[in-house]
Design an enzyme around this catalytic site. Sequence first.
Site, PDB file in Angstrom:
ATOM      1  N   GLY A   1      18.882 135.924  53.735  1.00  0.00           N
ATOM      2  CA  GLY A   1      19.776 134.762  53.681  1.00  0.00           C
ATOM      3  C   GLY A   1      21.224 135.202  53.608  1.00  0.00           C
ATOM      4  O   GLY A   1      21.528 136.393  53.452  1.00  0.00           O
ATOM      5  N   LEU A   2      22.098 134.232  53.689  1.00  0.00           N
ATOM      6  CA  LEU A   2      23.532 134.502  53.662  1.00  0.00           C
ATOM      7  C   LEU A   2      23.959 135.136  52.346  1.00  0.00           C
ATOM      8  O   LEU A   2      23.278 134.981  51.318  1.00  0.00           O
ATOM      9  CB  LEU A   2      24.300 133.186  53.832  1.00  0.00           C
ATOM     10  CG  LEU A   2      24.201 132.478  55.187  1.00  0.00           C
ATOM     11  CD1 LEU A   2      24.847 131.098  55.088  1.00  0.00           C
ATOM     12  CD2 LEU A   2      24.845 133.308  56.287  1.00  0.00           C
ATOM     13  N   SER A   3      25.097 135.784  52.373  1.00  0.00           N
ATOM     14  CA  SER A   3      25.706 136.256  51.125  1.00  0.00           C
ATOM     15  C   SER A   3      25.948 135.038  50.229  1.00  0.00           C
ATOM     16  O   SER A   3      26.427 134.001  50.695  1.00  0.00           O
ATOM     17  CB  SER A   3      27.030 136.954  51.432  1.00  0.00           C
ATOM     18  OG  SER A   3      27.662 137.347  50.232  1.00  0.00           O
ATOM     19  N   GLY A   4      25.562 135.154  48.977  1.00  0.00           N
ATOM     20  CA  GLY A   4      25.757 134.048  48.039  1.00  0.00           C
ATOM     21  C   GLY A   4      24.638 133.021  48.031  1.00  0.00           C
ATOM     22  O   GLY A   4      24.701 132.030  47.305  1.00  0.00           O
TER      23      GLY A   4
ATOM     24  N   GLY B   1      21.642 133.507  46.965  1.00  0.00           N
ATOM     25  CA  GLY B   1      20.802 133.661  45.778  1.00  0.00           C
ATOM     26  C   GLY B   1      19.702 134.699  45.899  1.00  0.00           C
ATOM     27  O   GLY B   1      18.761 134.729  45.094  1.00  0.00           O
TER      28      GLY B   1
ATOM     29  N   THR C   1      19.621 137.058  42.831  1.00  0.00           N
ATOM     30  CA  THR C   1      19.226 136.241  41.677  1.00  0.00           C
ATOM     31  C   THR C   1      17.713 136.053  41.667  1.00  0.00           C
ATOM     32  O   THR C   1      17.044 136.279  40.652  1.00  0.00           O
ATOM     33  CB  THR C   1      19.936 134.866  41.743  1.00  0.00           C
ATOM     34  OG1 THR C   1      21.349 135.089  41.788  1.00  0.00           O
ATOM     35  CG2 THR C   1      19.576 133.998  40.555  1.00  0.00           C
TER      36      THR C   1
ATOM     37  N   SER D   1      19.927 140.876  55.857  1.00  0.00           N
ATOM     38  CA  SER D   1      19.081 141.117  57.045  1.00  0.00           C
ATOM     39  C   SER D   1      19.270 140.014  58.083  1.00  0.00           C
ATOM     40  O   SER D   1      18.357 139.219  58.319  1.00  0.00           O
ATOM     41  CB  SER D   1      17.611 141.298  56.659  1.00  0.00           C
ATOM     42  OG  SER D   1      17.166 140.407  55.666  1.00  0.00           O
TER      43      SER D   1
HETATM   44  N1  LIG Z   1      19.351 128.652  42.468  1.00  0.00           N
HETATM   45  C1  LIG Z   1      20.639 128.781  42.140  1.00  0.00           C
HETATM   46  N2  LIG Z   1      21.324 127.744  41.648  1.00  0.00           N
HETATM   47  C2  LIG Z   1      22.619 127.880  41.326  1.00  0.00           C
HETATM   48  N3  LIG Z   1      23.330 129.010  41.444  1.00  0.00           N
HETATM   49  C3  LIG Z   1      22.690 130.084  41.941  1.00  0.00           C
HETATM   50  C4  LIG Z   1      21.315 130.023  42.321  1.00  0.00           C
HETATM   51  N4  LIG Z   1      20.957 131.236  42.793  1.00  0.00           N
HETATM   52  C5  LIG Z   1      22.042 132.007  42.718  1.00  0.00           C
HETATM   53  N5  LIG Z   1      23.090 131.326  42.196  1.00  0.00           N
HETATM   54  C6  LIG Z   1      24.451 131.855  41.980  1.00  0.00           C
HETATM   55  O1  LIG Z   1      24.993 132.084  43.259  1.00  0.00           O
HETATM   56  C7  LIG Z   1      25.746 133.271  43.280  1.00  0.00           C
HETATM   57  C8  LIG Z   1      25.236 134.190  44.376  1.00  0.00           C
HETATM   58  O2  LIG Z   1      23.923 134.613  44.060  1.00  0.00           O
HETATM   59  P1  LIG Z   1      23.432 136.063  44.450  1.00  0.00           P
HETATM   60  O3  LIG Z   1      24.386 137.101  43.981  1.00  0.00           O
HETATM   61  O4  LIG Z   1      22.018 136.151  43.991  1.00  0.00           O
HETATM   62  O5  LIG Z   1      23.497 135.968  46.049  1.00  0.00           O
HETATM   63  P2  LIG Z   1      23.055 137.039  47.149  1.00  0.00           P
HETATM   64  O6  LIG Z   1      22.300 136.271  48.175  1.00  0.00           O
HETATM   65  O7  LIG Z   1      22.394 138.190  46.516  1.00  0.00           O
HETATM   66  O8  LIG Z   1      24.455 137.460  47.780  1.00  0.00           O
HETATM   67  P3  LIG Z   1      24.891 138.877  48.439  1.00  0.00           P
HETATM   68  O9  LIG Z   1      24.249 138.918  49.807  1.00  0.00           O
HETATM   69  O10 LIG Z   1      26.374 138.781  48.526  1.00  0.00           O
HETATM   70  O11 LIG Z   1      24.426 139.981  47.538  1.00  0.00           O
HETATM   71  C9  LIG Z   1      25.647 133.867  41.885  1.00  0.00           C
HETATM   72  O12 LIG Z   1      26.812 133.526  41.173  1.00  0.00           O
HETATM   73  C10 LIG Z   1      24.436 133.197  41.291  1.00  0.00           C
HETATM   74  O13 LIG Z   1      24.534 133.079  39.908  1.00  0.00           O
END
Ligand SMILES: Nc1ncnc2c1ncn2[C@@H]1O[C@H](COP(=O)(O)OP(=O)(O)OP(=O)(O)O)[C@@H](O)[C@H]1O
Length: 207
Positions: A37-40, A42, A45, A111
């Site tokens: 999925g996109l950056s941000g 989740g 998380t 990816s």
């Molecule tokens: N289900 C959710 N509900 C609300 N906020 C969320 C949720 N999942 C993640 N977040 C918040 O969104 C932000 C981005 O999440 P995360 O770092 O997991 O993204 P990522 O897909 O790993 O991004 P990247 O590709 O940049 O590493 C974080 O601040 C996280 O706390």
Amino acid sequence: MATIGNSTNIFWHESPVGKAERQKLLNQQGCVVWITGLSGSGKSTLAYSLNRELHTRGKLSYVLDGDNLRHGLNKNLGFAAEDRTENIRRVGEVAKLFADAGLICIASLISPYGKDRDACRALMPDKSFIEVFMNMPLEICEGRDPKGLYKLARAGKIKGFTGIDDPYEPPLSCEIEIKQKDGICPTPPEMTTEVATYLEDSGFLQA
Ligand SMILES: Nc1ncnc2c1ncn2[C@@H]1O[C@H](COP(=O)(O)OP(=O)(O)OP(=O)(O)O)[C@@H](O)[C@H]1O
Ligand SMILES: [Mg+2]
């Protein structure tokens, strides 16, 4: 004797301890949970929350997270298309080894290209590659922007940023899709339960 890629005169040495024995030891089935999925969106998380949930249930999992791997194994790669492809190829191969070791390997990487994800799927036995699509709208991801990367990309200070000036190809078919319901994003515990339940129902949490 075989030639594989640039490796010549190589032999496969069979392990006397097989995957089935390792899985029995761990009482689980080795597999790959591939979070895209996109950056941000989740991914990290969900990956680490699932890691914790499985640990609590007495199951051994390990997270291969895109950013973390770029601190070591993939630190010689950038974000050009061919580097992104090599990044995913390496992680796919490592994930395959972890799954063969009997672990539930959780790979969380943007990816962005479908063919690269499909190549990783093709490395794995049938049904043991579980693709999880974090289907979050760009506006949500950009609104979160915990690393400030979207801001930099919009300002033109990062080039080739996925979703802004580099493509993201959503999966055409995936095992699990995490998306908003009635405009509300599932909470991290809800996302985690969805994937853990899938693993349980599919028999991965026992041997
Ligand atoms: N289900 C959710 N509900 C609300 N906020 C969320 C949720 N999942 C993640 N977040 C918040 O969104 C932000 C981005 O999440 P995360 O770092 O997991 O993204 P990522 O897909 O790993 O991004 P990247 O590709 O940049 O590493 C974080 O601040 C996280 O706390
Ligand atoms: Mg992340």
